[in-house]
Design a protein around this motif. Sequence first.
Motif, short mmCIF file in Angstrom:
data_model
loop_
_atom_site.label_atom_id
_atom_site.label_comp_id
_atom_site.label_asym_id
_atom_site.label_seq_id
_atom_site.Cartn_x
_atom_site.Cartn_y
_atom_site.Cartn_z
N HIS A 180 54.40 -12.77 14.62
CA HIS A 180 53.99 -13.75 15.37
C HIS A 180 54.61 -15.03 15.19
O HIS A 180 55.44 -16.22 15.28
N ASP A 181 53.42 -15.92 13.80
CA ASP A 181 53.36 -17.08 13.99
C ASP A 181 54.56 -17.78 13.31
O ASP A 181 55.14 -18.65 13.04
N GLU A 182 55.36 -16.81 12.52
CA GLU A 182 56.54 -16.96 11.47
C GLU A 182 57.53 -17.01 12.35
O GLU A 182 58.53 -17.50 12.12
N ARG A 183 58.10 -15.78 13.61
CA ARG A 183 59.18 -15.60 14.45
C ARG A 183 58.70 -17.46 15.23
O ARG A 183 59.82 -17.59 15.80
N MET A 184 57.82 -17.80 15.73
CA MET A 184 57.55 -18.77 16.28
C MET A 184 58.02 -20.25 16.32
O MET A 184 58.55 -21.00 16.32
N LYS A 185 57.54 -20.22 14.77
CA LYS A 185 58.05 -21.34 13.51
C LYS A 185 59.34 -20.88 13.63
O LYS A 185 60.66 -22.69 14.12
N GLU A 186 60.02 -19.96 12.93
CA GLU A 186 61.41 -19.84 13.00
C GLU A 186 62.16 -20.52 14.59
O GLU A 186 63.28 -21.16 14.81
N HIS A 187 62.06 -19.84 15.64
CA HIS A 187 62.13 -20.62 16.54
C HIS A 187 62.13 -21.85 16.98
O HIS A 187 63.01 -22.62 17.62
N ALA A 188 61.11 -22.54 17.01
CA ALA A 188 60.54 -23.75 17.28
C ALA A 188 62.20 -24.60 15.87
O ALA A 188 62.45 -25.75 16.87
N GLN A 189 61.95 -24.10 14.93
CA GLN A 189 62.95 -24.63 14.47
C GLN A 189 64.46 -24.73 14.48
O GLN A 189 65.01 -25.82 14.97
N THR A 190 65.15 -23.42 15.55
CA THR A 190 66.08 -22.79 15.68
C THR A 190 66.10 -24.05 16.94
O THR A 190 67.76 -24.43 17.75
N ILE A 191 65.73 -24.16 17.58
CA ILE A 191 65.56 -24.90 19.53
C ILE A 191 65.76 -26.58 18.92
O ILE A 191 66.83 -27.24 19.01
N GLY A 192 64.95 -26.84 17.79
CA GLY A 192 64.40 -27.86 17.02
C GLY A 192 66.62 -28.76 16.42
O GLY A 192 66.96 -29.07 16.36
N GLU A 193 66.75 -27.98 16.36
CA GLU A 193 68.61 -27.85 15.47
C GLU A 193 69.37 -27.63 16.74
O GLU A 193 70.62 -28.38 15.88
N SER A 194 69.31 -26.86 17.71
CA SER A 194 70.16 -26.91 18.60
C SER A 194 69.71 -27.62 19.44
O SER A 194 71.09 -28.81 19.80
N LYS A 195 68.55 -28.62 19.20
CA LYS A 195 68.94 -30.31 20.50
C LYS A 195 69.55 -31.39 19.13
O LYS A 195 70.10 -31.96 19.81
N GLN A 196 69.19 -31.13 17.54
CA GLN A 196 70.30 -31.80 17.09
C GLN A 196 71.52 -31.92 17.33
O GLN A 196 72.78 -32.63 17.03
N SER A 197 71.70 -30.75 17.30
CA SER A 197 73.27 -30.05 16.83
C SER A 197 74.01 -31.11 18.39
O SER A 197 74.94 -31.64 17.85
#
Length: 162
Positions: free
Chosen positions: A100-117
Amino acid sequence: MTYELRQFKLTNGDEILCEVVQWHNEDELELVVKKAMKLQYGNNKDGDIRYYAFRPWMVYGESPDELVILNGNHVVGICEPSAPLVYQWKEAVEDMSNLHDERMKEHAQTIGESKQSMTDKMKDFLKQATEEEKKVLEEIENNTDSDGGNILMFDPTKRTLH
């Protein structure tokens, strides 16, 4: 806070181990549980050795704090699990929590990349924007109304104002 750990046999044949946060009462048949892990049975290739494994009962229900409502009408049996089963369940819950912790970190990173994009798209748009488009964007940023009413920019790459 620790809760009672119970093993449930359900009407569909599933067996789950979980902590019971709240037992049902006369008025409500639902039980509130957490850390629900399903026992999955299997056999080796030859079929002479039977084994079991724990899996999260709910898909993506991997947070150890997530509460699940269990309908009491679907419970056909309840028991206290054996000590070896409890030990293995605790290990499985820890693995589930780490996942769960790994998935949440990946999700946060994906959201961050999406916002950066999107930020990068906006920067590219501004580099190529006409004077009129820049004026509209400035009005939007200053929270003023332009001659055309409310304007929304849905996708800066398409250069369309709505």
